[in-house]
Design an enzyme around this catalytic site. Structure first.
Site, short mmCIF file in Angstrom:
data_model
loop_
_atom_site.label_atom_id
_atom_site.label_comp_id
_atom_site.label_asym_id
_atom_site.label_seq_id
_atom_site.Cartn_x
_atom_site.Cartn_y
_atom_site.Cartn_z
N LYS A 260 -2.49 48.61 49.80
CA LYS A 260 -3.11 49.81 50.37
C LYS A 260 -2.12 50.97 50.44
O LYS A 260 -2.51 52.14 50.30
CB LYS A 260 -3.70 49.49 51.75
CG LYS A 260 -4.85 48.49 51.71
CD LYS A 260 -6.03 49.05 50.92
CE LYS A 260 -7.19 48.10 50.81
NZ LYS A 260 -8.29 48.63 50.01
N TYR B 58 -1.80 42.75 51.42
CA TYR B 58 -2.84 43.77 51.61
C TYR B 58 -2.21 45.13 51.93
O TYR B 58 -2.59 46.15 51.35
CB TYR B 58 -3.75 43.30 52.76
CG TYR B 58 -4.94 44.19 53.03
CD1 TYR B 58 -6.07 44.15 52.21
CD2 TYR B 58 -4.96 45.04 54.14
CE1 TYR B 58 -7.17 44.94 52.47
CE2 TYR B 58 -6.06 45.83 54.41
CZ TYR B 58 -7.17 45.78 53.57
OH TYR B 58 -8.26 46.58 53.84
P1 NAP Z 1 -16.55 43.57 51.89
O1 NAP Z 1 -17.70 43.68 52.82
O2 NAP Z 1 -15.82 42.29 51.78
O3 NAP Z 1 -17.05 44.01 50.42
C1 NAP Z 1 -16.15 43.99 49.33
C2 NAP Z 1 -16.86 44.49 48.09
O4 NAP Z 1 -15.92 44.47 46.99
C3 NAP Z 1 -18.03 43.62 47.67
O5 NAP Z 1 -19.03 44.43 47.12
C4 NAP Z 1 -17.41 42.73 46.59
O6 NAP Z 1 -18.36 42.23 45.64
C5 NAP Z 1 -16.48 43.71 45.94
N1 NAP Z 1 -15.41 43.07 45.18
C6 NAP Z 1 -14.54 42.11 45.58
N2 NAP Z 1 -13.71 41.78 44.58
C7 NAP Z 1 -14.07 42.53 43.51
C8 NAP Z 1 -13.62 42.65 42.17
N3 NAP Z 1 -12.59 41.91 41.72
N4 NAP Z 1 -14.22 43.53 41.35
C9 NAP Z 1 -15.26 44.29 41.78
N5 NAP Z 1 -15.73 44.21 43.04
C10 NAP Z 1 -15.15 43.35 43.88
O7 NAP Z 1 -15.43 44.68 52.23
P2 NAP Z 1 -15.51 46.01 53.15
O8 NAP Z 1 -15.15 45.65 54.53
O9 NAP Z 1 -16.77 46.75 52.88
O10 NAP Z 1 -14.26 46.83 52.55
C11 NAP Z 1 -14.41 47.77 51.51
C12 NAP Z 1 -13.06 48.46 51.26
O11 NAP Z 1 -12.62 49.08 52.47
C13 NAP Z 1 -11.96 47.48 50.85
O12 NAP Z 1 -11.12 48.08 49.91
C14 NAP Z 1 -11.21 47.24 52.16
O13 NAP Z 1 -9.86 46.88 51.92
C15 NAP Z 1 -11.31 48.61 52.80
N6 NAP Z 1 -11.15 48.59 54.26
C16 NAP Z 1 -12.00 47.88 55.06
C17 NAP Z 1 -11.79 47.90 56.44
C18 NAP Z 1 -12.71 47.18 57.38
O14 NAP Z 1 -12.42 47.18 58.60
N7 NAP Z 1 -13.81 46.60 56.93
C19 NAP Z 1 -10.72 48.60 56.99
C20 NAP Z 1 -9.88 49.29 56.13
C21 NAP Z 1 -10.10 49.28 54.76
P3 NAP Z 1 -19.11 40.80 45.89
O15 NAP Z 1 -20.09 41.05 47.01
O16 NAP Z 1 -19.81 40.53 44.60
O17 NAP Z 1 -18.05 39.82 46.25
#
Ligand code: NAP
Length: 249
Positions: free
Chosen positions: A161, A157
């Site tokens: 990133k 990861y």
């Molecule tokens: P999440 O709730 O798990 O949602 C992930 C989203 O990505 C969902 O809409 C999922 O679709 C979609 N997805 C997964 N695989 C995919 C693919 N191969 N093609 C197209 N769409 C895909 O994640 P989140 O927490 O909102 O995170 C969003 C972004 O922010 C990510 O890049 C994550 O690394 C980054 N981020 C998050 C955090 C945190 O604390 N949450 C911190 C730093 C960075 P489905 O629903 O259909 O599976």
């Protein structure tokens, strides 16, 4: 006049979490929103309806961001559906498959790199020609503080990133002369479904260690995206904005 009035925005992975928050905030600010999901069809279709209630155009597309061909097809379809322009691309889709390096399989390394990093190449390539023709565009890549700092148990990861940050800066240098901007956001600990699986005691420990003493919200990230997508950031490119409550300070 709203900040994103009439702009066409493509967001990957908006069926849940941060992407969904960005989609709602953008529609509320006048943007027409094309967004993708991987498997969550029902929430994606519900979101489509909710966004349209803002009086904007919105459409959900099932598309695997890790596939070069699907990214190309998606952008072709969005151009057809949304009047031939794309003003903003948000590469938000991402997953984790955490493990110590000792136990990490090659498959889990490759999958995370493909979905988190190769997707950014796929989608940026796919919108590039349109943005070049427009001589205008804003690309926002959802990195992570983990890509800036590293994290034990997340080599795949963190590498994905960190790779996004190098990609972001390179695109900013390549496309700046055509008024195409590219920036990254590095969220800290944002409380979403992705983090709900974690142990509450561990989570409270993280909150206590953050200078602002709380986890971030989806809205905190959506607000940063709004800045990068709108003309408020017209002179900002190649930057990484940590939205982390001071975690890395
Ligand atoms: P999440 O709730 O798990 O949602 C992930 C989203 O990505 C969902 O809409 C999922 O679709 C979609 N997805 C997964 N695989 C995919 C693919 N191969 N093609 C197209 N769409 C895909 O994640 P989140 O927490 O909102 O995170 C969003 C972004 O922010 C990510 O890049 C994550 O690394 C980054 N981020 C998050 C955090 C945190 O604390 N949450 C911190 C730093 C960075 P489905 O629903 O259909 O599976």
């Amino acid at each position: 006049m709203k900040l994103l009035d009439g702009k066409v925005v493509v967001i990957t992975g908006a069926s849940r979490g941060i992407g969904m928050g960005i989609a709602k905030t953008f529609a509320g600010n006048g943007a027409n929103v094309a967004f993708t999901y991987s498997s969550s069809e029902a929430p994606a279709l519900a979101l489509e309806k909710e966004l349209m209630a803002h009086g904007v155009q919105a459409k959900a597309y099932k598309s695997n961001a890790a596939s070069f061909a699907e990214a190309e097809q998606l952008v072709t379809q969005v151009l057809e559906d949304f009047g031939g322009r794309i003003d903003v691309l948000i590469n938000n889709a991402g997953i984790t498959k955490d493990n110590l390096l000792m136990r990490m399989s090659e498959e889990d390394f490759d999958t995370v790199i493909d979905i988190n990093l190769k997707s950014v190449f796929n989608m940026t390539k796919a919108v590039q020609r349109t943005m070049l023709k427009q001589r205008q565009g804003s690309i926002i890549n959802m990195s992570s503080v983990v890509g800036v700092k590293g994290n034990a148990g997340q080599t795949n990861y963190a590498a994905s990133k960190a790779g996004m940050i190098g990609f972001t800066k390179s695109v900013a240098l390549e496309l700046g002369s055509r008024s195409i901007r590219c920036n990254a956001i590095a969220p800290g600990f944002i409380e979403t479904e992705m983090t709900e699986k974690l142990d509450e005691k561990v989570v409270q420990g993280w909150r206590d260690g953050i200078p602002l003493k709380r986890g971030g919200t989806v809205q905190d990230i959506a607000n940063a995206c709004l800045f990068f997508a709108s003309d408020l950031s017209a002179y900002v490119t190649g930057q990484v904005l940590n939205v982390d409550g001071g975690m890395l300070t």
